[in-house]
Write an enzyme that holds these catalytic residues in place. Structure first.
Site, mmCIF file in Angstrom:
data_model
loop_
_atom_site.group_PDB
_atom_site.id
_atom_site.type_symbol
_atom_site.label_atom_id
_atom_site.label_comp_id
_atom_site.label_asym_id
_atom_site.label_seq_id
_atom_site.Cartn_x
_atom_site.Cartn_y
_atom_site.Cartn_z
ATOM 1 N N SER A 1 0.834 -1.197 0.000
ATOM 2 C CA SER A 1 0.000 0.000 0.000
ATOM 3 C C SER A 1 0.872 1.251 0.000
ATOM 4 O O SER A 1 1.683 1.439 -0.908
ATOM 5 C CB SER A 1 -0.946 -0.039 1.204
ATOM 6 O OG SER A 1 -1.945 0.948 1.106
ATOM 7 N N ASP B 1 -7.940 -2.171 -7.767
ATOM 8 C CA ASP B 1 -7.585 -2.080 -6.357
ATOM 9 C C ASP B 1 -8.685 -1.321 -5.615
ATOM 10 O O ASP B 1 -9.091 -0.228 -6.038
ATOM 11 C CB ASP B 1 -6.244 -1.350 -6.227
ATOM 12 C CG ASP B 1 -5.775 -1.251 -4.798
ATOM 13 O OD1 ASP B 1 -4.958 -2.092 -4.385
ATOM 14 O OD2 ASP B 1 -6.225 -0.329 -4.086
ATOM 15 N N HIS C 1 -7.380 -5.165 -1.934
ATOM 16 C CA HIS C 1 -6.193 -4.338 -1.716
ATOM 17 C C HIS C 1 -5.198 -5.075 -0.820
ATOM 18 O O HIS C 1 -5.570 -5.596 0.220
ATOM 19 C CB HIS C 1 -6.599 -3.017 -1.047
ATOM 20 C CG HIS C 1 -5.465 -2.076 -0.789
ATOM 21 N ND1 HIS C 1 -4.716 -1.514 -1.800
ATOM 22 C CD2 HIS C 1 -4.940 -1.590 0.369
ATOM 23 C CE1 HIS C 1 -3.799 -0.717 -1.281
ATOM 24 N NE2 HIS C 1 -3.893 -0.761 0.041
#
Length: 416
Positions: A197, A301, A360
């Site tokens: 991330s 995502d 994600h």
């Protein structure tokens, strides 16, 4: 007079009592064994933070001024000389108020950090994580709010020192890496710099620095997990990303920390109005990275869709119930994303695994074979391991699904 009936009753009571005792002992034994198994579960195990007190003198501190930290699990067996250094994620703070709130949490202060569960690529279960189960694992705690890029300070005008903010992500990275190198990383045979991330961008940014810190004979590559957010051509789709990255760049002092190879290309007047915004997009710095890296991400995502299209659209997208207009935006986002990732002409240096599930991050909760995503019957952990160990240079994109696939496994994005 001796009563045989009373004797029989007494014997029966003794027998029943003994059976009850035996039953209790067995139950306690089973509970003890189960507790021991839970403690020793190789798939998930708890790790305490290591506080880097020496980093404070180097200016490497969290948002609140506390020392940085990392989580460490030593390798064993033939993995004792192999290392994964993983930069954790947890979004960004874009303004002073947001960052001050963050400074009171584990995402802004090592004072708030506790035990962390290691799993996924950090698992010690050989059957589920065969290529990396016995490696040294380091997870660098994310407490700077700016993807480990900053080197600046905010002084509160009220002179209330508790509200001052330190944006020292770059120094945190260098300080933690320095300590881990002394733990044995400097002698690594194999090493990976990974980032998830908000930690994905610095996994590219510092990939060459990481490579240069290790012996030339070491196999060193980088892994980007759901951190390759792109610049959308459509200003309506791009507007929230410009706002986020603009805030991050201004607060973090990005002008002096981002690579000159990128920033030198920006016009001076543009730097003043949008502080090095473009250089916070991975697509604009990856071309200067010499070390091989692998990109693992969904073309849809769910943080990308959430930040771009709004929170209220999440369930609609996940269930495939979007309007014609929403679906057109999703196709446009996918197209821009695929055009911005590294091309497939050199998979040895730029491997990819791009799925279509609406999710994600994957290194923590989607790495085991039981839940791993597949493309063309190849799971993501196998694709990356093949690429890393030079067995087969994988460049896999789900070309079949041009719309999001429902997220059937509700993973939670990793934060401390």
């Amino acid at each position: 007079m001796f009563d045989y009936y009373d004797l029989g009753s007494m014997m029966m009571m003794v027998t029943e009592s003994l059976q009850l005792v035996v039953l209790l002992v067995c139950c306690l034994t089973i509970i003890t064994i189960n507790c021991a198994n839970a403690t020793q579960n190789p798939n998930i195990y708890s790790v305490n933070p290591t506080i880097v007190h020496s980093a404070v003198s180097k200016g490497a501190v969290c948002l609140d001024g506390s020392p940085p930290a990392y989580y460490f699990e030593p390798g064993f067996g033939d993995g004792a000389e192999n290392w994964i250094v993983h930069l954790s994620g947890g979004a960004w703070c874009m303004n002073v108020t947001n960052c001050q709130e963050r400074a009171t949490s584990s995402n802004g202060s090592s004072k708030k950090m506790g035990q962390l569960n290691f799993q996924g690529i950090h698992s010690k279960n050989e059957s589920q994580n065969p290529d990396f189960y016995n490696w040294n694992k380091v997870l660098v705690a994310y407490c700077d709010g700016g993807s480990f890029i900053g080197d600046s300070e905010y002084i509160d005008p009220t002179n209330n020192s508790t509200k001052n903010l330190q944006f020292r992500g770059q120094k945190i990275f260098y300080a933690v890496l320095e300590e881990v190198l002394e733990k044995g990383l400097k002698n690594a045979k194999n090493a990976i710099l990974a980032g998830s991330s908000a930690g994905g961008y610095p996994a590219i940014l510092y990939c060459d620095y990481f490579r240069d810190s290790l012996p030339i004979k070491s196999r060193v590559k980088c892994l980007v997990d759901s951190g390759y957010f792109v610049h959308f051509k459509n200003p309506v789709l791009e507007r929230f990303w410009s706002w986020r990255y603009g805030g991050v760049a201004a607060l973090q002092g990005a002008a002096k920390t981002l690579p000159k190879s990128c920033t030198s290309k920006m016009k001076a007047e543009l730097v003043q109005t949008v502080p090095l915004l473009d250089c916070l997009y991975a697509e604009n710095i990856q071309e200067y990275t010499k070390t091989p890296f692998f990109l693992y991400m969904s073309a849809f995502d769910n943080i990308e869709t959430q930040y771009t299209l709004g929170d209220e659209k999440y369930t609609t997208i996940d269930e495939g119930k979007g309007s014609a207009c929403l679906n057109a935006s999703l196709r446009e986002m996918r197209s821009d994303f695929l055009n911005a990732i590294p091309k497939g002409n050199d998979p040895k240096h730029r491997g990819v695994f791009i799925d279509a599930m609406h999710h994600h991050t994957s290194l923590i909760s989607r790495w085991s074979f039981e839940v791993a995503i597949e493309i063309n019957n190849v799971s993501a952990p196998i694709a990356f391991a093949d690429w890393y160990f030079d067995r087969k240079y994988r460049y896999l994109i789900d070309e079949i699904h041009t719309m999001p696939i429902k997220n059937t496994f509700k993973n939670v994005t990793y934060v401390h």
